[in-house]
Design a protein around this motif. Sequence first.
Motif, PDB file in Angstrom:
ATOM      1  N   UNK A 274      10.855  59.197  66.983  1.00 38.39           N
ATOM      2  CA  UNK A 274      10.822  58.780  68.379  1.00 38.39           C
ATOM      3  C   UNK A 274      11.798  57.638  68.634  1.00 38.39           C
ATOM      4  N   UNK A 275      11.966  56.768  67.623  1.00 34.97           N
ATOM      5  CA  UNK A 275      12.865  55.617  67.753  1.00 34.97           C
ATOM      6  C   UNK A 275      14.266  55.920  67.219  1.00 34.97           C
ATOM      7  N   UNK A 276      14.522  57.227  66.954  1.00 34.03           N
ATOM      8  CA  UNK A 276      15.834  57.694  66.485  1.00 34.03           C
ATOM      9  C   UNK A 276      16.237  57.077  65.147  1.00 34.03           C
ATOM     10  N   UNK A 277      15.242  56.749  64.325  1.00 37.83           N
ATOM     11  CA  UNK A 277      15.495  56.263  62.966  1.00 37.83           C
ATOM     12  C   UNK A 277      15.513  57.489  62.045  1.00 37.83           C
ATOM     13  N   UNK A 278      16.631  58.188  62.050  1.00 41.82           N
ATOM     14  CA  UNK A 278      16.711  59.525  61.458  1.00 41.82           C
ATOM     15  C   UNK A 278      16.443  59.503  59.953  1.00 41.82           C
ATOM     16  N   UNK A 295       0.540  69.815  56.382  1.00 42.81           N
ATOM     17  CA  UNK A 295       0.532  68.560  57.144  1.00 42.81           C
ATOM     18  C   UNK A 295       0.790  68.826  58.624  1.00 42.81           C
ATOM     19  N   UNK A 296       0.006  68.177  59.488  1.00 39.65           N
ATOM     20  CA  UNK A 296       0.130  68.380  60.926  1.00 39.65           C
ATOM     21  C   UNK A 296       1.273  67.576  61.540  1.00 39.65           C
ATOM     22  N   UNK A 297       1.448  66.350  61.060  1.00 42.94           N
ATOM     23  CA  UNK A 297       2.343  65.424  61.755  1.00 42.94           C
ATOM     24  C   UNK A 297       3.818  65.721  61.519  1.00 42.94           C
ATOM     25  N   UNK A 298       4.168  66.087  60.303  1.00 43.14           N
ATOM     26  CA  UNK A 298       5.579  66.247  59.955  1.00 43.14           C
ATOM     27  C   UNK A 298       6.321  67.245  60.855  1.00 43.14           C
ATOM     28  N   UNK A 299       5.738  68.417  61.169  1.00 45.99           N
ATOM     29  CA  UNK A 299       6.468  69.347  62.046  1.00 45.99           C
ATOM     30  C   UNK A 299       6.784  68.765  63.417  1.00 45.99           C
ATOM     31  N   UNK A 300       5.925  67.882  63.919  1.00 49.04           N
ATOM     32  CA  UNK A 300       6.199  67.254  65.202  1.00 49.04           C
ATOM     33  C   UNK A 300       7.368  66.282  65.091  1.00 49.04           C
ATOM     34  N   UNK A 301       7.423  65.587  63.973  1.00 48.93           N
ATOM     35  CA  UNK A 301       8.570  64.710  63.747  1.00 48.93           C
ATOM     36  C   UNK A 301       9.855  65.528  63.660  1.00 48.93           C
ATOM     37  N   UNK A 302       9.788  66.695  62.998  1.00 45.53           N
ATOM     38  CA  UNK A 302      10.962  67.568  62.902  1.00 45.53           C
ATOM     39  C   UNK A 302      11.386  68.071  64.280  1.00 45.53           C
ATOM     40  N   UNK A 303      10.382  68.381  65.122  1.00 47.36           N
ATOM     41  CA  UNK A 303      10.692  68.870  66.468  1.00 47.36           C
ATOM     42  C   UNK A 303      11.398  67.802  67.289  1.00 47.36           C
ATOM     43  N   UNK A 304      10.983  66.566  67.110  1.00 47.52           N
ATOM     44  CA  UNK A 304      11.625  65.461  67.831  1.00 47.52           C
ATOM     45  C   UNK A 304      13.064  65.286  67.348  1.00 47.52           C
ATOM     46  N   UNK A 305      13.241  65.324  66.009  1.00 53.33           N
ATOM     47  CA  UNK A 305      14.588  65.146  65.452  1.00 53.33           C
ATOM     48  C   UNK A 305      15.532  66.270  65.863  1.00 53.33           C
ATOM     49  N   UNK A 306      15.016  67.490  65.947  1.00 53.37           N
ATOM     50  CA  UNK A 306      15.867  68.642  66.259  1.00 53.37           C
ATOM     51  C   UNK A 306      16.225  68.721  67.734  1.00 53.37           C
ATOM     52  N   UNK A 307      15.566  67.900  68.539  1.00 55.25           N
ATOM     53  CA  UNK A 307      15.827  67.919  69.964  1.00 55.25           C
ATOM     54  C   UNK A 307      14.981  68.911  70.727  1.00 55.25           C
ATOM     55  N   UNK A 308      14.089  69.645  70.007  1.00 53.10           N
ATOM     56  CA  UNK A 308      13.196  70.578  70.692  1.00 53.10           C
ATOM     57  C   UNK A 308      12.283  69.815  71.644  1.00 53.10           C
ATOM     58  N   UNK A 309      12.011  68.579  71.296  1.00 49.10           N
ATOM     59  CA  UNK A 309      11.161  67.729  72.122  1.00 49.10           C
ATOM     60  C   UNK A 309      11.865  66.393  72.247  1.00 49.10           C
ATOM     61  N   UNK A 310      12.340  66.069  73.433  1.00 46.61           N
ATOM     62  CA  UNK A 310      13.100  64.824  73.540  1.00 46.61           C
ATOM     63  C   UNK A 310      12.752  63.981  74.762  1.00 46.61           C
ATOM     64  N   UNK A 311      11.799  64.429  75.578  1.00 49.54           N
ATOM     65  CA  UNK A 311      11.410  63.579  76.693  1.00 49.54           C
ATOM     66  C   UNK A 311      10.039  62.984  76.419  1.00 49.54           C
ATOM     67  N   UNK A 312       9.773  61.865  77.043  1.00 51.94           N
ATOM     68  CA  UNK A 312       8.560  61.094  76.738  1.00 51.94           C
ATOM     69  C   UNK A 312       7.293  61.896  76.990  1.00 51.94           C
TER      70      UNK A 312
END
Length: 330
Positions: A274-278, A295-312
């Motif tokens: 979320x803070x773009x600390x890739x 693990x539940x959380x890691x795929x969401x982090x991947x989605x954020x990094x990939x740009x699939x999810x980028x708005x607040x």
Amino acid sequence: MFSKAEQFLAVAQSRQTDAAAWQFRASNLYLAQGRLQDAQVVLIGLEELQGPHPSIIHNLAYIYFQKNDFTAALALLDKGLNDTGNNVQDISQLQVLWLRCMHRSLKLEEALEYALQQQKLNRLSDQATGIASLVAVDLGNMELAATWARQALESHPEQVEALVANATVALAQKNTDLSRECLLRALTKNATDGRVLSLLGFTEMYDMKIDQALPYLQDAVVYMPKHIGTHLGLGWLYFIQRDLDAASAEFETALALDRNFSESHGAIAVIAATQNQIEKAEQHIELALRLDKSNFSAPYAQAILSGETNDAEAIKRLAQRLMKNRFDTN
């Protein structure tokens, strides 16, 4: 409150009538006042004078229980249970305290085996059944926990362990109304019970009542500071409220408690992404998935990094889904 009791006790003892009985009552008063050492001295004197008695054994063991000396408490209770007859009423309080000591000592399998054995012999009291229901919950035996909790609550509707067990089963079945009802009743018995507060928080979280859940979990981590799941739950609440600093602090606390728990790494990865600390996000994603591929959380982090999810708002929705999945016990 205690001053009147002390006055009555002083008068009774001055008359020297039924001295042993009044000594025992004095020990009960000392216990109620938290004067454990005074109570212990009186009880030991009574035991030396009259020999072992279930009530004396129980109260001496209770003093050790209050001091978190479960080994000493269990040594007394084992002897008391072995020496006491088969009358359920005689052994009920000994069983209750024995099971509480075993539960606190995390000797769960042995405690469950004892409860099942006593039930077969028709020697398991309703109160002891309530303690056993929480043991069953912690061993994952929800069916048995539900049966025992209901049985205990029929005769002791305010027993905390049975209420917590019933609430846990209810939450596992997505019955948040029943879970909430049981937990609020339990909270009236002990407002600082971290487990009750935590479960209440999770119950509100499951219904996505964020504002109601937050104070429960904030209190829960105070009284139960080493419970990883509660820190994670509180962290996700902060994340939804966009307080990333507070969320990160809770996730880091959870990780410090156990560096091999994958969900803590996944949660930290979400914050970093979320803070773009890739680099940091990728490191914790890798660790999370290595520890647990489901693990539940890691795929969401991947989605954020990939740009699939980028708005607040999208990230907030992902966090809500994650939180609900994380604490859905089915």
